[in-house]
Design a protein around this motif. Structure first.
Motif, mmCIF file in Angstrom:
data_model
loop_
_atom_site.group_PDB
_atom_site.id
_atom_site.type_symbol
_atom_site.label_atom_id
_atom_site.label_comp_id
_atom_site.label_asym_id
_atom_site.label_seq_id
_atom_site.Cartn_x
_atom_site.Cartn_y
_atom_site.Cartn_z
ATOM 1 N N ILE A 61 0.893 -1.340 0.146
ATOM 2 C CA ILE A 61 -0.317 0.115 0.203
ATOM 3 C C ILE A 61 0.947 0.849 0.057
ATOM 4 O O ILE A 61 0.932 1.982 1.000
ATOM 5 N N ARG A 62 1.671 1.977 -0.897
ATOM 6 C CA ARG A 62 2.130 2.375 -0.881
ATOM 7 C C ARG A 62 1.655 3.979 -0.493
ATOM 8 O O ARG A 62 0.157 4.759 -1.377
ATOM 9 N N GLY A 63 2.588 4.844 0.341
ATOM 10 C CA GLY A 63 2.387 5.713 1.674
ATOM 11 C C GLY A 63 3.314 6.102 0.668
ATOM 12 O O GLY A 63 4.565 6.770 1.027
ATOM 13 N N GLN A 64 3.027 7.844 0.136
ATOM 14 C CA GLN A 64 3.958 9.040 0.280
ATOM 15 C C GLN A 64 3.477 10.366 1.030
ATOM 16 O O GLN A 64 2.017 10.634 0.747
ATOM 17 N N VAL A 65 4.217 10.562 1.531
ATOM 18 C CA VAL A 65 4.005 11.792 2.124
ATOM 19 C C VAL A 65 5.029 13.252 2.306
ATOM 20 O O VAL A 65 5.944 12.713 2.119
ATOM 21 N N VAL A 66 4.477 14.138 2.467
ATOM 22 C CA VAL A 66 5.460 15.889 2.518
ATOM 23 C C VAL A 66 5.318 15.989 3.715
ATOM 24 O O VAL A 66 4.818 16.092 5.032
ATOM 25 N N ARG A 67 6.971 16.691 4.049
ATOM 26 C CA ARG A 67 6.718 17.611 5.403
ATOM 27 C C ARG A 67 7.258 18.779 5.444
ATOM 28 O O ARG A 67 7.722 18.593 3.767
ATOM 29 N N ASP A 94 8.789 19.598 12.473
ATOM 30 C CA ASP A 94 7.821 19.472 11.414
ATOM 31 C C ASP A 94 6.289 18.796 11.089
ATOM 32 O O ASP A 94 6.492 18.620 12.362
ATOM 33 N N VAL A 95 5.835 18.975 9.611
ATOM 34 C CA VAL A 95 4.594 18.731 10.285
ATOM 35 C C VAL A 95 4.356 18.256 9.511
ATOM 36 O O VAL A 95 5.404 17.799 8.058
ATOM 37 N N ILE A 96 4.011 16.397 9.261
ATOM 38 C CA ILE A 96 3.785 15.404 8.196
ATOM 39 C C ILE A 96 2.623 15.302 7.793
ATOM 40 O O ILE A 96 1.582 15.752 7.889
ATOM 41 N N LEU A 97 2.659 15.439 6.189
ATOM 42 C CA LEU A 97 1.000 15.917 5.543
ATOM 43 C C LEU A 97 1.276 14.702 4.918
ATOM 44 O O LEU A 97 2.119 14.623 3.935
ATOM 45 N N THR A 112 8.800 12.061 1.241
ATOM 46 C CA THR A 112 9.001 10.647 1.633
ATOM 47 C C THR A 112 8.021 9.305 1.175
ATOM 48 O O THR A 112 7.229 9.595 0.911
ATOM 49 N N VAL A 113 8.791 8.581 0.436
ATOM 50 C CA VAL A 113 7.895 7.373 0.335
ATOM 51 C C VAL A 113 7.481 6.035 1.014
ATOM 52 O O VAL A 113 9.097 5.080 1.365
ATOM 53 N N GLY A 114 6.684 5.512 1.491
ATOM 54 C CA GLY A 114 7.000 3.735 2.018
ATOM 55 C C GLY A 114 5.845 2.870 1.605
ATOM 56 O O GLY A 114 5.156 3.239 1.136
ATOM 57 N N LEU A 115 6.053 1.113 1.370
ATOM 58 C CA LEU A 115 5.530 0.684 1.251
ATOM 59 C C LEU A 115 4.430 -0.260 2.453
ATOM 60 O O LEU A 115 5.040 -1.227 3.026
ATOM 61 N N ARG A 116 3.511 0.244 2.627
ATOM 62 C CA ARG A 116 2.735 -0.672 4.232
ATOM 63 C C ARG A 116 2.084 -2.138 3.310
ATOM 64 O O ARG A 116 2.347 -2.486 2.487
#
Length: 326
Positions: free
Chosen positions: A187-193, A222-225, A266-270
């Motif tokens: 489950i591809r998860g991309q977030v912005v800092r 920071d803030v994760i979006l 960044t991107v992580g694969l859940r």
């Protein structure tokens, strides 16, 4: 008797499992094929709330155990854990709101007063985990207790039984290849800092069942979006179009971040799965593996509860060996 245990995976699931095994007096070595700083866990937000983690009955138990552990850890300044207000605006009914039974403070709120049109809304005080600080804290704690960290690719659990008495499989989405479990999917998860605006402390989640994943999560610096939640997408590269859409959705929900400096993405694969696999398996060679993977987007939420179960399974396994040798 002290046993040697190999934990495969250095994300939050592997770290917490190792901590509970060390509590039993075992020697623990944690393996990872990627640098510690590049684990999937490092790309998480994170905060306590299950996201696509099943089954409900076990998740509720695991989550409560983890909540209690975070309540303890918040007393430690270096742990990276604190409790903060979280606003949850549900465009669709939230299938995971059952976890409200496990928290100390929550209430229903009128979403229209906050500019949202949705079926339900909550204000709840939740654990927030500043991931880089917290994971480094856990690693330092394990090293102080003589756990070893090894960067090495392991082909299968069987490769380790000449060196270890037990293998604990915490490989996340890599379990698809590591143990041939085709029910695991990314489950591809991309977030912005972004830089944290002065005064922004509360987190906000706009919940809906489609792939729009809107999260504003202030951390220490920071803030994760968030984010994305794309099934069967193995892409690990940051996509500019995703970042732009994430920022747009988040600004709409929390205008205070509109002019915040973008620090990166960044991107992580859940590790998606129909249910967390947490069980003991006997291999054809007679050796035993404990599996602990498939936590979806709820790894930080259930990690400590799952680790308790891993420790219980290990205790049962070694007690059985001792009894059979008498």
């Amino acid at each position: 008797m002290v046993r040697r245990i190999a934990v495969i995976g250095q994300g939050v699931i592997g770290l917490t499992s190792a901590a509970k095994l060390l509590d039993q007096g075992h020697q623990v070595v944690l393996f990872s094929k990627e640098p510690f700083e590049q684990t999937t866990s490092m790309s998480a937000g994170a905060y306590w709330w299950p996201h696509r983690t099943y089954p409900t009955e076990r998740v509720q138990q695991w989550a409560k155990c983890s909540y209690d552990e975070y309540a303890r850890l918040k007393q430690t300044p270096d742990s990276g854990v604190h409790f903060e207000e979280h606003f949850r605006f549900c465009i669709d009914p939230d299938e995971s709101s059952y976890v409200l039974q496990s928290v100390d403070q929550w209430e229903r709120i009128d979403a229209s007063q906050y500019g949202f049109d949705c079926v339900e809304a909550f204000r709840v005080v939740l654990p927030v985990i500043d991931v880089p600080r917290h994971l480094n804290y856990l690693r330092d704690q394990l090293v102080e207790r003589n756990a070893e960290f090894v960067r090495r690719e392991i082909g299968s659990p069987a490769d380790l039984f000449s060196e270890f008495d037990l293998v604990v499989n915490c490989t996340g989405v890599a379990a698809r290849d590591f143990v041939g479990d085709e029910s695991v999917f990314p489950i591809r998860g991309q977030v912005v800092r972004v830089a944290r605006p002065d005064g922004l402390r509360c987190s906000t989640r706009v919940y809906q069942k489609d792939d729009q994943f809107t999260l504003i999560l202030p951390r220490t610096d920071d803030v994760i979006l968030g984010g994305t939640s794309n099934e069967n997408d193995w892409g690990r590269d940051v996509r500019d179009e995703d970042s732009a859409a994430i920022i747009q959705r988040c600004v709409r929900a929390v205008p205070a971040i509109e002019d915040a400096e973008v620090l990166g993405a960044t991107v992580g694969l859940r590790p998606g799965r129909h249910a967390v696999r947490l069980e003991m398996e006997s291999l054809e060679n007679g050796q035993t593996v404990i599996h602990n993977y498939g936590h979806g987007g709820g790894g930080f939420t259930v990690a400590w509860g799952c680790a308790e179960d891993v420790a219980d399974l290990a205790r049962t396994h070694f007690n059985s060996i001792t009894a059979n040798s008498l």
